[in-house]
Design a protein around this motif. Structure first.
Motif, PDB file in Angstrom:
ATOM      1  N   GLY A  74      28.554  32.949  32.274  1.00 32.00           N
ATOM      2  CA  GLY A  74      28.703  31.641  31.668  1.00 32.00           C
ATOM      3  C   GLY A  74      30.080  31.304  31.149  1.00 32.00           C
ATOM      4  N   LYS A  75      30.108  30.315  30.280  1.00 34.32           N
ATOM      5  CA  LYS A  75      31.366  29.767  29.801  1.00 34.32           C
ATOM      6  C   LYS A  75      32.146  30.754  28.945  1.00 34.32           C
ATOM      7  N   ASP A  76      31.452  31.623  28.234  1.00 29.89           N
ATOM      8  CA  ASP A  76      32.150  32.560  27.351  1.00 29.89           C
ATOM      9  C   ASP A  76      32.975  33.572  28.132  1.00 29.89           C
ATOM     10  N   HIS A  77      32.644  33.787  29.376  1.00 34.50           N
ATOM     11  CA  HIS A  77      33.365  34.760  30.204  1.00 34.50           C
ATOM     12  C   HIS A  77      33.671  34.131  31.560  1.00 34.50           C
TER      13      HIS A  77
ATOM     14  N   VAL B 192      34.297  34.633  37.595  1.00 38.16           N
ATOM     15  CA  VAL B 192      34.944  34.359  38.884  1.00 38.16           C
ATOM     16  C   VAL B 192      35.425  35.656  39.520  1.00 38.16           C
ATOM     17  N   VAL B 193      36.024  36.526  38.716  1.00 38.90           N
ATOM     18  CA  VAL B 193      36.563  37.790  39.242  1.00 38.90           C
ATOM     19  C   VAL B 193      35.438  38.676  39.765  1.00 38.90           C
ATOM     20  N   VAL B 194      34.370  38.823  38.986  1.00 40.95           N
ATOM     21  CA  VAL B 194      33.263  39.694  39.392  1.00 40.95           C
ATOM     22  C   VAL B 194      32.555  39.139  40.631  1.00 40.95           C
ATOM     23  N   ALA B 195      32.358  37.832  40.676  1.00 43.20           N
ATOM     24  CA  ALA B 195      31.722  37.229  41.848  1.00 43.20           C
ATOM     25  C   ALA B 195      32.562  37.479  43.099  1.00 43.20           C
ATOM     26  N   GLY B 196      33.873  37.296  42.981  1.00 43.69           N
ATOM     27  CA  GLY B 196      34.754  37.541  44.116  1.00 43.69           C
ATOM     28  C   GLY B 196      34.735  38.988  44.558  1.00 43.69           C
ATOM     29  N   ALA B 197      34.740  39.896  43.588  1.00 38.44           N
ATOM     30  CA  ALA B 197      34.725  41.324  43.913  1.00 38.44           C
ATOM     31  C   ALA B 197      33.418  41.720  44.596  1.00 38.44           C
TER      32      ALA B 197
ATOM     33  N   GLU C  10      34.241  24.459  38.226  1.00 39.45           N
ATOM     34  CA  GLU C  10      33.190  24.077  37.278  1.00 39.45           C
ATOM     35  C   GLU C  10      33.311  24.852  35.965  1.00 39.45           C
ATOM     36  N   LEU C  11      33.508  26.166  36.062  1.00 34.26           N
ATOM     37  CA  LEU C  11      33.609  26.988  34.859  1.00 34.26           C
ATOM     38  C   LEU C  11      34.875  26.683  34.065  1.00 34.26           C
ATOM     39  N   PHE C  12      36.003  26.576  34.744  1.00 32.76           N
ATOM     40  CA  PHE C  12      37.266  26.363  34.046  1.00 32.76           C
ATOM     41  C   PHE C  12      37.325  24.974  33.426  1.00 32.76           C
ATOM     42  N   ARG C  13      36.782  23.971  34.120  1.00 33.80           N
ATOM     43  CA  ARG C  13      36.783  22.621  33.554  1.00 33.80           C
ATOM     44  C   ARG C  13      35.931  22.570  32.282  1.00 33.80           C
ATOM     45  N   SER C  14      34.770  23.211  32.319  1.00 37.84           N
ATOM     46  CA  SER C  14      33.860  23.153  31.160  1.00 37.84           C
ATOM     47  C   SER C  14      34.388  23.915  29.960  1.00 37.84           C
ATOM     48  N   THR C  15      35.268  24.884  30.186  1.00 38.15           N
ATOM     49  CA  THR C  15      35.806  25.675  29.079  1.00 38.15           C
ATOM     50  C   THR C  15      37.247  25.327  28.745  1.00 38.15           C
TER      51      THR C  15
END
Length: 484
Positions: free
Chosen positions: A93-96, A101-106, A128-133
């Motif tokens: 989620g937004k807190d991480h 993104v890094v873990v999904a890519g890996a 989506e994640l970066f915009r929301s945070t």
């Protein structure tokens, strides 16, 4: 004159490739010019030296290009990559956001999905994640590079990347070469990259910098950009022109169905490497009918090929009804493998002509004479050639074609484990390949709607500096303790 010819041929290749000219044209032209300056028989080198080397690379590694691209396209059109990305977004989620993104890519790339396929899923996820945070858009490319193009490409044991497969026939190694050192290198790359990205995000937050503006490129626009396509197909193993072909599933599968094919890649690769292939009687390979080869020369490639083939069968079986146009998807995946394989093979052919020039002895003696022993020497050679060609796989193959047997002989003379040479060579090729002209870098910036001026510094830190630190650590530890 011979050395001048090598430099002119290389200069032509680099300068025109950066302008979007096809390597299929540039590599033979560069080889022809190199041979002319050396007063060598140019036509013989083109039709024999160049083509024999290019054909040898294609014959040996095309199954990996084919199955890797096919698997990536099936995972994309089945919705499996989207399901994995969505799962990571919900879990972390937004807190991480950066870590998600890094873990999904890996996870995606270590499971065997082609890099460019991953880009087009991870880009919207990061946005989506970066915009929301409120994390700046300019950090999106670096986060994706860290997860997809660092430790899962060159360091983590068993990775099915083409870069990790290339040294295996040269050194008789497996995808799990020097596993302990690979894990150490992976930890260094991941921790250093995450430290930098979190620091950059914190600095941006304190300065009041928000997400920012930018227009990401659509798959259709990237597929129609011929200049980008020519760069991209040298940089990685998927032709972006095929990304828009096929049809995406209307509904994504469950996370278990999505992740199972990735697990199949890892488990089958491990089982083939450690259990099945060592138990088989492969003495027949020494017969002239099979080219007089050996188990060690083919077992590594066989393990990865079998793992990817099993994963392709798995994703089709699990998603047969979910794939609306299975034939079109598989055609697109197969077609996406051809241009990258031939482009890299052409680079290898060019390298073979250069290595055949009498003046190349000067270059070879300089590289082999670098202080620090064969580990430092092979790291410098792969780094340099990957930087010049903008291709980790191309630079790595050129270096090993020219010097691989020499390095192996020196390793045997000094008691150095070839697995250590393997790991150093692969990590070395995955550092300076990420210079500005690299096709993967150019494509990723377009996917994220960013520019070199905005995002490249962060790519350098996580993709180059972090990898160099890991490379230094592996060389030092390998020199002291050997391979582990």
């Amino acid at each position: 004159m011979g050395l001048l010819g090598i430099l002119i041929g290389l200069g032509l290749l680099i300068s025109f490739a950066f302008r979007g000219w096809s390597v299929l044209l540039l590599a033979p032209v560069g080889a022809f010019v190199t041979a002319l300056f050396a007063r060598e028989p140019a036509l013989a080198h083109w039709t024999l030296t160049f083509m024999n080397s290019a054909a040898g690379f294609f014959a040996q590694f095309f199954p990996l290009f084919l199955l890797g691209a096919l698997f990536g396209k099936l995972m994309e059109d089945s919705g499996s990559i989207t399901a994995i990305a969505d799962f990571m977004m919900r879990r972390l989620g937004k807190d991480h956001a950066i870590l998600a993104v890094v873990v999904a890519g890996a996870l995606i790339t270590y499971g065997g999905v082609s890099l460019f396929v991953a880009f087009f899923v991870l880009g919207p996820m990061a946005q989506e994640l970066f915009r929301s945070t409120g994390i700046p858009r300019r950090l999106m490319p670096a986060a994706i590079v860290l997860g997809t193009s660092t430790f899962t490409m060159s360091a983590f044991p068993g990775t099915p990347s083409i870069q990790n497969a290339i040294p295996m026939p040269f050194f008789g190694t497996t995808p799990f070469a020097a596993p302990g050192l690979g894990i150490v290198a992976s930890v260094i790359m991941l921790c250093f990259g995450m430290w930098w990205l979190r620091r950059a995000a914190a600095v941006a937050r304190r300065s009041g910098e928000g997400f920012g503006e930018g227009a990401p490129a659509t798959p259709e626009r990237l597929a129609s950009d011929d200049r980008l396509r020519e760069r991209a197909t040298v940089g990685r193993e998927f032709d972006p022109a095929e990304i828009a072909h096929g049809q995406h599933a209307e509904a994504a599968p469950s996370i278990l169905v999505a992740i199972l094919p990735l697990a199949v890649v890892v488990l089958v690769n491990l089982g083939m490497t450690l259990l099945i292939l060592p138990a088989l009687d492969l003495r027949f390979l020494a017969d002239e009918r099979w080219g007089g080869t050996s188990r060690s020369a083919v077992s590594g490639v066989w393990a990865v090929v079998t793992a990817l083939a099993a994963a392709v069968a798995t994703v089709v079986a699990l998603n047969f009804r979910r794939l609306p146009t299975l034939r079109a998807t598989m055609d697109a995946g197969a077609n996406a493998s051809v241009l990258p394989a031939v482009a890299v093979a052409s680079l290898v052919g060019f390298g073979a002509v250069v290595a055949a020039m009498p003046a190349f002895a000067i270059v070879r003696d300089w590289v082999l004479g670098i202080g620090g022993g064969p580990l430092v020497s092979i790291a410098v050679a792969t780094n340099t050639l990957a930087a010049l060609t903008g291709s980790a796989s191309g630079g790595l193959t050129i270096a090993l074609d020219a010097l691989g047997s020499t390095y192996l002989m020196r390793a045997q003379e000094t008691g150095l484990d070839p697995a250590l040479l393997h790991r150093v060579a692969v990590i070395g090729a995955g550092t300076l390949d990420s210079l500005p002209h690299n096709g993967a870098v150019v494509t990723l910036l377009a996917v994220c709607g960013s520019t070199h001026g905005e995002s490249y510094r962060d790519i350098v830190v996580v993709g180059i500096i972090g990898a160099i630190l890991a490379l230094i650590a592996v060389i030092v530890l390998g020199t002291i303790f050997g391979s582990f």
